[in-house]
Design an enzyme around this catalytic site. Structure first.
Site, PDB file in Angstrom:
ATOM      1  N   ASN A 116       0.793  -1.337   0.062  1.00 40.52           N
ATOM      2  CA  ASN A 116       0.067  -0.337   0.062  1.00 40.52           C
ATOM      3  C   ASN A 116       0.817   1.274   0.046  1.00 40.52           C
ATOM      4  O   ASN A 116       0.404   2.188  -0.688  1.00 40.52           O
ATOM      5  CB  ASN A 116      -1.037  -0.024   1.184  1.00 40.52           C
ATOM      6  CG  ASN A 116      -2.002  -0.960   1.279  1.00 40.52           C
ATOM      7  OD1 ASN A 116      -2.035  -1.925   0.268  1.00 40.52           O
ATOM      8  ND2 ASN A 116      -2.860  -0.839   2.231  1.00 40.52           N
ATOM      9  N   SER A 147      -7.876   6.082   0.641  1.00 42.34           N
ATOM     10  CA  SER A 147      -9.109   5.583   1.354  1.00 42.34           C
ATOM     11  C   SER A 147      -9.656   6.475   2.368  1.00 42.34           C
ATOM     12  O   SER A 147      -9.007   7.198   2.879  1.00 42.34           O
ATOM     13  CB  SER A 147      -8.674   4.180   2.008  1.00 42.34           C
ATOM     14  OG  SER A 147      -9.777   3.853   3.054  1.00 42.34           O
ATOM     15  N   TYR A 160      -3.381  -0.203   8.032  1.00 42.47           N
ATOM     16  CA  TYR A 160      -3.854   0.088   6.865  1.00 42.47           C
ATOM     17  C   TYR A 160      -4.262   1.546   6.946  1.00 42.47           C
ATOM     18  O   TYR A 160      -3.908   2.321   5.837  1.00 42.47           O
ATOM     19  CB  TYR A 160      -5.028  -0.758   6.819  1.00 42.47           C
ATOM     20  CG  TYR A 160      -6.054  -0.578   5.711  1.00 42.47           C
ATOM     21  CD1 TYR A 160      -6.938   0.586   5.525  1.00 42.47           C
ATOM     22  CD2 TYR A 160      -5.788  -0.783   4.120  1.00 42.47           C
ATOM     23  CE1 TYR A 160      -7.651   0.738   4.297  1.00 42.47           C
ATOM     24  CE2 TYR A 160      -6.356  -0.607   3.077  1.00 42.47           C
ATOM     25  CZ  TYR A 160      -7.267   0.242   3.282  1.00 42.47           C
ATOM     26  OH  TYR A 160      -8.139   0.586   2.078  1.00 42.47           O
ATOM     27  N   LYS A 164      -2.706   4.502   4.055  1.00 46.62           N
ATOM     28  CA  LYS A 164      -3.433   5.196   3.342  1.00 46.62           C
ATOM     29  C   LYS A 164      -3.284   6.883   3.642  1.00 46.62           C
ATOM     30  O   LYS A 164      -3.054   7.474   2.622  1.00 46.62           O
ATOM     31  CB  LYS A 164      -4.884   4.903   3.370  1.00 46.62           C
ATOM     32  CG  LYS A 164      -5.108   3.229   2.730  1.00 46.62           C
ATOM     33  CD  LYS A 164      -4.713   3.311   1.424  1.00 46.62           C
ATOM     34  CE  LYS A 164      -5.288   2.107   0.646  1.00 46.62           C
ATOM     35  NZ  LYS A 164      -4.978   2.047  -0.754  1.00 46.62           N
TER      36      LYS A 164
HETATM   37  N1  LIG Z   1     -13.015  -1.787  -1.422  1.00 42.71           N
HETATM   38  C1  LIG Z   1     -13.066  -0.917  -0.404  1.00 42.71           C
HETATM   39  O1  LIG Z   1     -13.997  -0.738   0.428  1.00 42.71           O
HETATM   40  C2  LIG Z   1     -12.013   0.153  -0.506  1.00 42.71           C
HETATM   41  C3  LIG Z   1     -12.113   1.386   0.301  1.00 42.71           C
HETATM   42  C4  LIG Z   1     -11.127   2.381   0.316  1.00 42.71           C
HETATM   43  C5  LIG Z   1      -9.693   1.956  -0.678  1.00 42.71           C
HETATM   44  N2  LIG Z   1      -9.963   0.942  -1.263  1.00 42.71           N
HETATM   45  C6  LIG Z   1      -8.785   0.826  -2.062  1.00 42.71           C
HETATM   46  O2  LIG Z   1      -9.084   0.717  -3.456  1.00 42.71           O
HETATM   47  C7  LIG Z   1      -7.779  -0.182  -4.234  1.00 42.71           C
HETATM   48  C8  LIG Z   1      -8.438  -1.137  -5.089  1.00 42.71           C
HETATM   49  O3  LIG Z   1      -9.018  -1.965  -3.904  1.00 42.71           O
HETATM   50  P1  LIG Z   1     -10.297  -2.715  -4.278  1.00 42.71           P
HETATM   51  O4  LIG Z   1     -11.495  -2.654  -3.400  1.00 42.71           O
HETATM   52  O5  LIG Z   1     -10.825  -2.909  -5.558  1.00 42.71           O
HETATM   53  O6  LIG Z   1      -9.903  -4.380  -3.882  1.00 42.71           O
HETATM   54  P2  LIG Z   1      -9.424  -5.518  -4.762  1.00 42.71           P
HETATM   55  O7  LIG Z   1      -8.548  -6.356  -3.827  1.00 42.71           O
HETATM   56  O8  LIG Z   1     -10.449  -6.028  -5.737  1.00 42.71           O
HETATM   57  O9  LIG Z   1      -8.199  -5.108  -5.629  1.00 42.71           O
HETATM   58  C9  LIG Z   1      -6.765  -4.639  -4.957  1.00 42.71           C
HETATM   59  C10 LIG Z   1      -5.925  -4.965  -6.397  1.00 42.71           C
HETATM   60  O10 LIG Z   1      -4.605  -4.804  -5.973  1.00 42.71           O
HETATM   61  C11 LIG Z   1      -3.960  -5.833  -6.264  1.00 42.71           C
HETATM   62  N3  LIG Z   1      -2.520  -6.049  -5.523  1.00 42.71           N
HETATM   63  C12 LIG Z   1      -2.532  -6.466  -4.190  1.00 42.71           C
HETATM   64  N4  LIG Z   1      -1.201  -6.657  -3.994  1.00 42.71           N
HETATM   65  C13 LIG Z   1      -0.439  -6.377  -5.142  1.00 42.71           C
HETATM   66  C14 LIG Z   1       0.830  -6.559  -5.491  1.00 42.71           C
HETATM   67  N5  LIG Z   1       1.720  -7.013  -4.469  1.00 42.71           N
HETATM   68  N6  LIG Z   1       1.230  -6.193  -6.565  1.00 42.71           N
HETATM   69  C15 LIG Z   1       0.356  -5.565  -7.509  1.00 42.71           C
HETATM   70  N7  LIG Z   1      -0.985  -5.672  -7.442  1.00 42.71           N
HETATM   71  C16 LIG Z   1      -1.187  -6.247  -6.067  1.00 42.71           C
HETATM   72  C17 LIG Z   1      -4.602  -7.197  -6.190  1.00 42.71           C
HETATM   73  O11 LIG Z   1      -4.340  -7.822  -7.099  1.00 42.71           O
HETATM   74  C18 LIG Z   1      -6.052  -6.567  -6.634  1.00 42.71           C
HETATM   75  O12 LIG Z   1      -6.531  -6.729  -7.972  1.00 42.71           O
HETATM   76  C19 LIG Z   1      -7.073  -0.486  -3.170  1.00 42.71           C
HETATM   77  O13 LIG Z   1      -5.814   0.486  -2.938  1.00 42.71           O
HETATM   78  C20 LIG Z   1      -7.846  -0.323  -1.612  1.00 42.71           C
HETATM   79  O14 LIG Z   1      -6.929  -0.169  -0.700  1.00 42.71           O
HETATM   80  C21 LIG Z   1     -10.707  -0.055  -1.294  1.00 42.71           C
HETATM   81  C1  LIG Z   2     -13.811  -0.476   7.716  1.00 43.62           C
HETATM   82  C2  LIG Z   2     -13.830  -0.904   6.223  1.00 43.62           C
HETATM   83  C3  LIG Z   2     -12.471  -1.465   5.867  1.00 43.62           C
HETATM   84  C4  LIG Z   2     -12.569  -1.499   4.178  1.00 43.62           C
HETATM   85  C5  LIG Z   2     -11.538  -1.003   3.410  1.00 43.62           C
HETATM   86  C6  LIG Z   2     -11.384   0.547   3.600  1.00 43.62           C
HETATM   87  O1  LIG Z   2     -10.076   1.137   2.910  1.00 43.62           O
END
Ligand SMILES: NC(=O)c1ccc[n+]([C@@H]2O[C@H](COP(=O)([O-])OP(=O)(O)OC[C@H]3O[C@@H](n4cnc5c(N)ncnc54)[C@H](O)[C@@H]3O)[C@@H](O)[C@H]2O)c1
Ligand SMILES: CCCCCCO
Length: 292
Positions: A116, A147, A160, A164
């Site tokens: 991250n 995030s 985490y 972020k």
């Molecule tokens: N889903 C949520 O609630 C949420 C909320 C806030 C922020 N985010 C952020 O949004 C972004 C996308 O997350 P998402 O919800 O689509 O989850 P997701 O798990 O579907 O996607 C995350 C992607 O990161 C890739 N990844 C993980 N480790 C890796 C590595 N070492 N090298 C290359 N790629 C790698 C994974 O292959 C995956 O496809 C992330 O940065 C996550 O922290 C998600």
């Molecule tokens: C508390 C919800 C955590 C899910 C990923 C937010 O970046």
């Protein structure tokens, strides 16, 4: 021609974009939106090939602009630099980097920080060197996916939240160099989004955090990845350097992240400040006296 201080919308037509994590839940939906907005090349860097994701993307990629390269964002600065050099040789230039890779579980928090934070920093710095106008670059855009945990840290995910929050600060700091670098940077802070991000999430002390189970039946529905993606593209089109965008419950909101400390070189000495405020008060009085 807009001055550097005016906001000019981003036209995605003809742009070369690199999307790290583009096969993820939010990433795939965002790539679908980008493809339909006329990008010239969309290079997806991902930890592993994903046949179903690529097929889904191909269903909207009639111009076949999407390409894939296997990439582990924890590979280190030099391997990242080498890969980006190869991408530039292939595409000619990189107009935009979207750092969308990220994990949530704190079970192995060294890896959490490596993916991250360190990974995002490495990719940003490599793209920065390539884009920097002060070093023969053309300028460009870096979009870092942070995030809401950067805006309101989660007690259940302190590490985490720190990764972020670090990305948010890193992005805001580099954005201040835009007048010299020609590189626009901004952060996207998604709220809780229905993706695999939540699967198998553990607290740093080992307890499993069953988010999905806890969120079921809650009055406030969580947003879909497609809702989030549509708002990410809106934020990209807005093209606001140094901005912090929140994409939550299907809404897009510009967040004002305040600075609470002024660096010495930007401070006015108290005497000057005193003179300036007297002068501005006098000017206001003059205007009001003229009824302006
Ligand atoms: N889903 C949520 O609630 C949420 C909320 C806030 C922020 N985010 C952020 O949004 C972004 C996308 O997350 P998402 O919800 O689509 O989850 P997701 O798990 O579907 O996607 C995350 C992607 O990161 C890739 N990844 C993980 N480790 C890796 C590595 N070492 N090298 C290359 N790629 C790698 C994974 O292959 C995956 O496809 C992330 O940065 C996550 O922290 C998600
Ligand atoms: C508390 C919800 C955590 C899910 C990923 C937010 O970046």
């Amino acid at each position: 021609m807009a001055s550097s201080t005016e906001e000019v919308n981003m036209d995605l037509n003809g742009k070369n974009i690199v999307y790290i994590g583009g096969f993820g839940g939010i990433g795939l939906e965002t790539c679908k939106e980008l493809v339909q907005n006329g990008v010239a090349n969309l290079m997806i860097l991902h930890k592993a090939w994903n046949e179903s994701a690529f097929k889904e993307l191909s269903s909207v990629d009639s111009r076949c602009v999407c390409k894939f390269t296997e990439f582990d964002i924890t590979c280190g600065l030099e391997k990242t630099r080498l890969l980006f050099k190869q991408i530039v040789e292939k595409l000619g230039s990189i107009d935009m980097l979207i750092n969308g890779a990220g994990i949530c579980t704190e079970k192995d928090f060294d890896n959490l920080i490596a993916v991250n934070f360190t990974g995002t920093v490495n990719a940003t710095l490599v793209a920065y060197d390539l884009m920097d106008k002060s070093r023969d670059g053309k300028g460009g855009v870096v979009v870092n996916i942070s995030s809401v945990a950067a805006l309101t840290p989660f007690p259940v995910l302190p590490i985490y939240s720190a990764t972020k929050g670090g990305i948010l600060n890193f992005t805001r700091a580099l954005a201040q160099l835009e007048p010299k670098s020609g590189i626009t940077l901004y952060s996207i802070c998604p709220g809780i989004t229905d993706t695999k991000h939540w699967d198998n999430v553990h607290h740093f002390q080992g307890r499993e955090l069953c988010f999905k189970e806890k969120m079921r039946g809650r009055p406030c529905p969580i947003q879909t990845a497609n809702q989030c993606a549509k708002n990410i593209v809106k934020a990209i089109e807005a093209h606001k350097n140094g901005a912090t965008w929140m994409c939550d419950v299907g809404q897009l909101k510009l967040v004002e992240v305040k600075n609470f400390w002024t660096p010495p070189h930007q401070r006015q000495d108290p005497e000057t400040e005193q003179k300036v405020s007297v002068k501005s008060r006098k000017r206001k009085l003059q205007f009001s006296a003229r009824g302006m």
